[in-house]
Design an enzyme around this catalytic site. Structure first.
Site, PDB file in Angstrom:
ATOM      1  N   ASP A  55       0.608  -3.473  12.157  1.00  0.00           N
ATOM      2  CA  ASP A  55       1.029  -3.873  10.809  1.00  0.00           C
ATOM      3  C   ASP A  55       1.346  -5.378  10.817  1.00  0.00           C
ATOM      4  OD1 ASP A  55       2.769  -2.344   8.193  1.00  0.00           O
ATOM      5  OD2 ASP A  55       2.829  -4.495   8.566  1.00  0.00           O
ATOM      6  N   THR A 101      -1.476   7.469  -0.427  1.00  0.00           N
ATOM      7  CA  THR A 101      -2.764   7.312  -1.132  1.00  0.00           C
ATOM      8  C   THR A 101      -3.536   6.083  -0.669  1.00  0.00           C
ATOM      9  OG1 THR A 101      -1.798   5.916  -2.848  1.00  0.00           O
ATOM     10  CG2 THR A 101      -1.705   8.300  -3.219  1.00  0.00           C
ATOM     11  N   ARG A 120       0.852  -1.197   0.000  1.00  0.00           N
ATOM     12  CA  ARG A 120       0.000   0.000   0.000  1.00  0.00           C
ATOM     13  C   ARG A 120       0.875   1.230   0.000  1.00  0.00           C
ATOM     14  NH1 ARG A 120      -4.682   0.396   4.326  1.00  0.00           N
ATOM     15  NH2 ARG A 120      -2.934   0.662   5.725  1.00  0.00           N
ATOM     16  N   ASP A 162       4.874  -6.448   9.502  1.00  0.00           N
ATOM     17  CA  ASP A 162       5.950  -6.124  10.447  1.00  0.00           C
ATOM     18  C   ASP A 162       5.952  -7.092  11.627  1.00  0.00           C
ATOM     19  OD1 ASP A 162       6.834  -4.051   8.909  1.00  0.00           O
ATOM     20  OD2 ASP A 162       5.908  -2.465  10.109  1.00  0.00           O
TER      21      ASP A 162
END
Ligand code: PRP
Ligand code: URA
Length: 213
Positions: A204, A112, A108, A207
């Site tokens: 995340d 945006t 991603r 991660d």
């Protein structure tokens, strides 16, 4: 969230229990990875309950020959969305070890939130298989829609999508854009924050799986 015929949200105490530990910021990388795999296995059991290509096979028991239903050889392909989707592949393989694996690389854009494609590789003949796309997080739904679109362009007609955590915004977007794709989400969370992260979420997923950042 509106109810969709093509969306299944799990309501099982075992999954709720494991998701609670998964969310905890103190959960180690090892435990996080194991939990993602375990939740995926539990979800796969339900996900492969219907519409799975089966065939009859003759089996000789010690007493007689009988006709049994088995899943057709080489009929399922798992497609993780890199990176975080990789963490779910073993969870499917525990139940279905012969499933081949295709890969879609998407990240991603942090500004945006649009998905950017960087890799795609699929087993030959994927268009005739049941394709199970896996990604722990379904946030805005951009990555899921992109991945589904890529596979449809290659001719895939039988696609299911599996995510551990979904945001209502993203689940609705994918369900409406692809009514022919069944979406399995273990847990539906509250909403997205201004940076496109799921709340309460788990942070995340990539991660936490791979120890980056
Ligand atoms: C995460 C996640 C999904 C995507 C979901 O990946 O694993 O692929 O975001 O967000 P969306 O629904 O808004 O598209 P990310 O882009 O962070 O890449 P990574 O797996 O490499 O960390
Ligand atoms: N991707 C993640 O890994 N976590 C989120 O909350 C949203 C997208």
């Amino acid at each position: 969230m509106k109810q969709y015929k093509n969306v299944t949200i799990f309501d099982h105490p075992l999954i709720k229990h494991k998701v609670a530990i998964l969310r905890d910021e103190r959960t180690s990388m090892k435990e996080f990875r194991e939990l993602i795999e375990e939740i995926t296995t539990l979800m796969t059991f339900e996900c492969l309950k219907e519409d799975v290509p089966t065939e009859e096979r003759q089996v000789r028991t010690p007493l007689e020959v009988c006709t049994q239903q088995v899943i057709k050889d080489d009929s399922i392909v798992v497609v993780p969305i890199l990176r975080a989707g990789l963490g779910m592949v073993n969870g499917v393989h525990v139940l279905f070890p012969t499933a081949k694996v295709g890969h879609i690389g998407l990240y991603r854009n942090e500004e945006t939130l649009e998905p950017c494609e960087y890799y795609a590789k699929f087993p030959t003949g994927i268009e005739d298989k049941l394709v199970l796309i896996v990604d722990p997080m379904l946030a805005t739904g951009g990555s899921a829609c992109d991945a589904i679109q890529m596979l449809k362009k290659r001719g895939c007609k039988h696609i299911k999508f599996m995510a551990v955590i979904g945001a209502p915004e993203g689940v609705s977007r994918v369900a409406e854009a692809h009514p022919d794709v069944h979406i399995f989400v273990s847990t539906l969370d509250r909403c997205l924050n201004e940076k496109g992260y799921i709340l309460p979420g788990l942070g995340d997923a990539g991660d936490r799986l791979f120890g980056t950042k």
